[in-house]
Design a protein around this motif. Structure first.
Motif, PDB file in Angstrom:
ATOM      1  N   ASN A 133       0.809  -1.273   0.188  1.00  0.00           N
ATOM      2  CA  ASN A 133       0.209   0.043   0.006  1.00  0.00           C
ATOM      3  C   ASN A 133       0.863   1.085   0.180  1.00  0.00           C
ATOM      4  OD1 ASN A 133      -2.449  -1.275   0.169  1.00  0.00           O
ATOM      5  ND2 ASN A 133      -2.159  -1.781   2.300  1.00  0.00           N
ATOM      6  N   THR A 134       0.552   2.208  -0.750  1.00  0.00           N
ATOM      7  CA  THR A 134       1.129   3.815  -0.592  1.00  0.00           C
ATOM      8  C   THR A 134      -0.041   4.476   0.432  1.00  0.00           C
ATOM      9  OG1 THR A 134       1.799   5.577  -1.699  1.00  0.00           O
ATOM     10  CG2 THR A 134       0.005   4.328  -2.768  1.00  0.00           C
ATOM     11  N   VAL A 135       0.551   5.026   1.338  1.00  0.00           N
ATOM     12  CA  VAL A 135      -0.336   5.563   2.562  1.00  0.00           C
ATOM     13  C   VAL A 135      -0.062   6.960   2.515  1.00  0.00           C
ATOM     14  CG1 VAL A 135      -1.082   5.427   5.065  1.00  0.00           C
ATOM     15  CG2 VAL A 135      -0.045   3.338   3.784  1.00  0.00           C
ATOM     16  N   SER A 136      -1.245   7.691   2.107  1.00  0.00           N
ATOM     17  CA  SER A 136      -1.227   9.128   2.425  1.00  0.00           C
ATOM     18  C   SER A 136      -1.288   9.643   3.637  1.00  0.00           C
ATOM     19  CB  SER A 136      -2.478   9.729   1.348  1.00  0.00           C
ATOM     20  OG  SER A 136      -3.657   9.684   2.374  1.00  0.00           O
ATOM     21  N   HIS A 137      -0.953  11.155   3.829  1.00  0.00           N
ATOM     22  CA  HIS A 137      -1.008  11.552   5.046  1.00  0.00           C
ATOM     23  C   HIS A 137      -2.220  11.442   5.972  1.00  0.00           C
ATOM     24  CE1 HIS A 137       0.409  14.390   8.147  1.00  0.00           C
ATOM     25  NE2 HIS A 137      -0.594  14.918   7.977  1.00  0.00           N
ATOM     26  N   ALA A 138      -3.228  11.478   5.045  1.00  0.00           N
ATOM     27  CA  ALA A 138      -4.819  11.360   5.689  1.00  0.00           C
ATOM     28  C   ALA A 138      -4.971   9.707   5.544  1.00  0.00           C
ATOM     29  CB  ALA A 138      -5.920  11.859   4.494  1.00  0.00           C
ATOM     30  N   ASN A 139      -3.889   8.906   5.921  1.00  0.00           N
ATOM     31  CA  ASN A 139      -4.044   7.614   5.833  1.00  0.00           C
ATOM     32  C   ASN A 139      -4.903   6.666   4.933  1.00  0.00           C
ATOM     33  OD1 ASN A 139      -2.960   5.436   7.625  1.00  0.00           O
ATOM     34  ND2 ASN A 139      -4.589   5.223   8.592  1.00  0.00           N
ATOM     35  N   ASN A 140      -5.215   7.296   3.967  1.00  0.00           N
ATOM     36  CA  ASN A 140      -5.736   6.789   2.470  1.00  0.00           C
ATOM     37  C   ASN A 140      -5.002   5.653   2.018  1.00  0.00           C
ATOM     38  OD1 ASN A 140      -7.927   8.248   2.944  1.00  0.00           O
ATOM     39  ND2 ASN A 140      -7.094   9.724   1.302  1.00  0.00           N
ATOM     40  N   ARG A 141      -5.251   4.651   1.758  1.00  0.00           N
ATOM     41  CA  ARG A 141      -4.639   3.501   1.012  1.00  0.00           C
ATOM     42  C   ARG A 141      -4.800   3.116  -0.180  1.00  0.00           C
ATOM     43  NH1 ARG A 141      -2.073   1.025   5.635  1.00  0.00           N
ATOM     44  NH2 ARG A 141      -2.877   2.108   7.667  1.00  0.00           N
ATOM     45  N   ALA A 142      -3.972   3.153  -1.030  1.00  0.00           N
ATOM     46  CA  ALA A 142      -3.927   2.536  -2.473  1.00  0.00           C
ATOM     47  C   ALA A 142      -2.932   1.444  -2.862  1.00  0.00           C
ATOM     48  CB  ALA A 142      -3.729   3.742  -3.161  1.00  0.00           C
ATOM     49  N   ARG A 143      -3.280   0.498  -3.622  1.00  0.00           N
ATOM     50  CA  ARG A 143      -2.356  -0.372  -3.838  1.00  0.00           C
ATOM     51  C   ARG A 143      -1.241   0.121  -4.752  1.00  0.00           C
ATOM     52  NH1 ARG A 143      -2.099  -4.227  -0.444  1.00  0.00           N
ATOM     53  NH2 ARG A 143      -1.630  -5.917  -1.802  1.00  0.00           N
ATOM     54  N   ARG A 144       0.043  -0.496  -4.750  1.00  0.00           N
ATOM     55  CA  ARG A 144       1.043  -0.157  -5.231  1.00  0.00           C
ATOM     56  C   ARG A 144       1.794  -1.571  -5.763  1.00  0.00           C
ATOM     57  NH1 ARG A 144       6.065   2.773  -3.019  1.00  0.00           N
ATOM     58  NH2 ARG A 144       6.953   1.741  -4.788  1.00  0.00           N
ATOM     59  N   ARG A 145       2.930  -1.343  -6.481  1.00  0.00           N
ATOM     60  CA  ARG A 145       3.963  -2.406  -6.812  1.00  0.00           C
ATOM     61  C   ARG A 145       5.341  -2.048  -6.518  1.00  0.00           C
ATOM     62  NH1 ARG A 145       3.312  -3.890 -12.649  1.00  0.00           N
ATOM     63  NH2 ARG A 145       4.599  -5.707 -12.084  1.00  0.00           N
ATOM     64  N   TYR A 146       6.099  -2.639  -5.707  1.00  0.00           N
ATOM     65  CA  TYR A 146       7.503  -2.498  -5.429  1.00  0.00           C
ATOM     66  C   TYR A 146       8.247  -3.363  -6.646  1.00  0.00           C
ATOM     67  CZ  TYR A 146       5.890  -0.552  -1.217  1.00  0.00           C
ATOM     68  OH  TYR A 146       5.396   0.350  -0.236  1.00  0.00           O
ATOM     69  N   LEU A 147       9.120  -2.653  -7.432  1.00  0.00           N
ATOM     70  CA  LEU A 147       9.689  -3.296  -8.379  1.00  0.00           C
ATOM     71  C   LEU A 147      11.220  -3.656  -8.021  1.00  0.00           C
ATOM     72  CD1 LEU A 147       8.525  -1.383 -11.587  1.00  0.00           C
ATOM     73  CD2 LEU A 147       7.535  -3.775 -10.585  1.00  0.00           C
ATOM     74  N   PRO A 148      11.742  -4.720  -8.462  1.00  0.00           N
ATOM     75  CA  PRO A 148      13.093  -4.775  -8.023  1.00  0.00           C
ATOM     76  C   PRO A 148      13.972  -4.108  -9.050  1.00  0.00           C
ATOM     77  CG  PRO A 148      12.366  -6.760  -9.331  1.00  0.00           C
ATOM     78  CD  PRO A 148      11.093  -5.875  -8.914  1.00  0.00           C
ATOM     79  N   ASN A 149      14.937  -3.595  -8.502  1.00  0.00           N
ATOM     80  CA  ASN A 149      16.109  -2.910  -9.097  1.00  0.00           C
ATOM     81  C   ASN A 149      16.993  -3.589 -10.085  1.00  0.00           C
ATOM     82  OD1 ASN A 149      17.870  -0.860 -10.187  1.00  0.00           O
ATOM     83  ND2 ASN A 149      18.813  -0.619  -8.258  1.00  0.00           N
ATOM     84  N   LEU A 150      16.368  -4.140 -11.199  1.00  0.00           N
ATOM     85  CA  LEU A 150      17.178  -4.935 -12.336  1.00  0.00           C
ATOM     86  C   LEU A 150      17.907  -4.381 -13.289  1.00  0.00           C
ATOM     87  CD1 LEU A 150      14.242  -7.374 -13.028  1.00  0.00           C
ATOM     88  CD2 LEU A 150      15.635  -7.896 -11.423  1.00  0.00           C
ATOM     89  N   VAL A 151      19.133  -4.761 -13.311  1.00  0.00           N
ATOM     90  CA  VAL A 151      20.175  -4.509 -14.078  1.00  0.00           C
ATOM     91  C   VAL A 151      20.341  -5.331 -15.143  1.00  0.00           C
ATOM     92  CG1 VAL A 151      22.640  -3.114 -14.335  1.00  0.00           C
ATOM     93  CG2 VAL A 151      21.033  -2.981 -12.364  1.00  0.00           C
ATOM     94  N   ASN A 152      20.698  -4.993 -16.335  1.00  0.00           N
ATOM     95  CA  ASN A 152      21.355  -6.121 -17.665  1.00  0.00           C
ATOM     96  C   ASN A 152      22.899  -6.009 -17.393  1.00  0.00           C
ATOM     97  OD1 ASN A 152      18.909  -6.812 -18.589  1.00  0.00           O
ATOM     98  ND2 ASN A 152      18.729  -5.003 -19.840  1.00  0.00           N
ATOM     99  N   VAL A 153      23.430  -6.943 -16.880  1.00  0.00           N
ATOM    100  CA  VAL A 153      24.829  -7.145 -16.886  1.00  0.00           C
ATOM    101  C   VAL A 153      25.519  -8.310 -17.576  1.00  0.00           C
ATOM    102  CG1 VAL A 153      24.870  -6.153 -14.606  1.00  0.00           C
ATOM    103  CG2 VAL A 153      24.444  -8.872 -14.634  1.00  0.00           C
ATOM    104  N   THR A 154      26.928  -8.000 -17.607  1.00  0.00           N
ATOM    105  CA  THR A 154      27.430  -9.155 -18.401  1.00  0.00           C
ATOM    106  C   THR A 154      28.489  -9.930 -17.412  1.00  0.00           C
ATOM    107  OG1 THR A 154      27.452  -8.163 -20.523  1.00  0.00           O
ATOM    108  CG2 THR A 154      29.325  -9.844 -20.234  1.00  0.00           C
ATOM    109  N   LEU A 155      28.333 -10.934 -17.036  1.00  0.00           N
ATOM    110  CA  LEU A 155      29.081 -11.560 -15.863  1.00  0.00           C
ATOM    111  C   LEU A 155      30.048 -12.533 -16.300  1.00  0.00           C
ATOM    112  CD1 LEU A 155      26.622 -11.978 -13.051  1.00  0.00           C
ATOM    113  CD2 LEU A 155      28.249 -10.199 -13.253  1.00  0.00           C
ATOM    114  N   ILE A 156      31.166 -12.770 -16.075  1.00  0.00           N
ATOM    115  CA  ILE A 156      32.450 -13.542 -16.631  1.00  0.00           C
ATOM    116  C   ILE A 156      32.351 -14.737 -15.807  1.00  0.00           C
ATOM    117  CG2 ILE A 156      34.862 -13.692 -17.335  1.00  0.00           C
ATOM    118  CD1 ILE A 156      34.712 -10.561 -17.928  1.00  0.00           C
ATOM    119  N   SER A 157      32.335 -15.880 -16.427  1.00  0.00           N
ATOM    120  CA  SER A 157      32.601 -17.277 -15.653  1.00  0.00           C
ATOM    121  C   SER A 157      34.309 -17.558 -15.916  1.00  0.00           C
ATOM    122  CB  SER A 157      31.784 -18.297 -16.285  1.00  0.00           C
ATOM    123  OG  SER A 157      32.220 -19.571 -15.775  1.00  0.00           O
ATOM    124  N   ASP A 158      34.783 -17.609 -14.856  1.00  0.00           N
ATOM    125  CA  ASP A 158      36.312 -18.193 -14.891  1.00  0.00           C
ATOM    126  C   ASP A 158      36.411 -19.772 -15.364  1.00  0.00           C
ATOM    127  OD1 ASP A 158      37.014 -15.640 -14.253  1.00  0.00           O
ATOM    128  OD2 ASP A 158      37.242 -16.265 -12.029  1.00  0.00           O
TER     129      ASP A 158
END
Length: 101
Positions: free
Chosen positions: A16-41
Motif C-alpha cells: 500500500n501507498t499510504v497518504s498523510h490522511a491514511n488513505n491506502r492505495a495498492r502499489r507495486r514494489y519493483l526490484p532494481n534490475l540491471v542487465n549485466v555481463t558476468l564472466i565465468s572463470d
C-alpha cells in the motif's frame, strides 16, 4: 520479460501507498534490475543476465559468478542460471579429477 532477478529470485512485491490522511492505495514494489555481463572463470566466457543490484553485490561479495552459483540453491535460480550452474559444476569436476590423478 518478467521482472525477476535471474540469480536471487527477487520479484515484484505489492503493498500500500499510504497518504498523510491514511488513505491506502495498492502499489507495486519493483526490484532494481540491471542487465549485466558476468564472466565465468571456469568456462572462460561471459554471460548476459538480468540481475538485481542486490544480486550483483552478492556475486561480488562471494568472489565472482562461479563461487556464487556454487553456493546458490537451485530453487531461487532461473532456468538459464541453473544450466550455467550445472555447466560450471561439470567443468570444475573434470578439472578436479585431472588434478587428483
Amino acid at each position: 520479460m518478467s521482472r525477476v532477478c535471474e540469480l536471487t529470485g527477487k520479484a515484484v512485491m505489492t503493498g500500500n501507498t499510504v497518504s498523510h490522511a491514511n488513505n491506502r492505495a495498492r502499489r507495486r514494489y519493483l526490484p532494481n534490475l540491471v542487465n549485466v555481463t558476468l564472466i565465468s572463470d571456469a568456462l572462460g566466457r561471459s554471460f548476459k543476465l538480468r540481475v538485481s543490484a542486490y544480486g550483483l553485490r552478492s556475486v561480488e561479495h562471494r568472489g565472482g559468478l562461479d563461487a556464487y552459483l556454487a553456493k546458490a540453491s537451485a530453487s531461487e535460480l532461473s532456468d538459464r542460471a541453473l544450466t550455467l550452474k550445472r555447466a560450471i559444476a561439470k567443468k570444475t569436476a573434470g578439472v578436479e579429477a585431472v588434478v587428483a590423478a
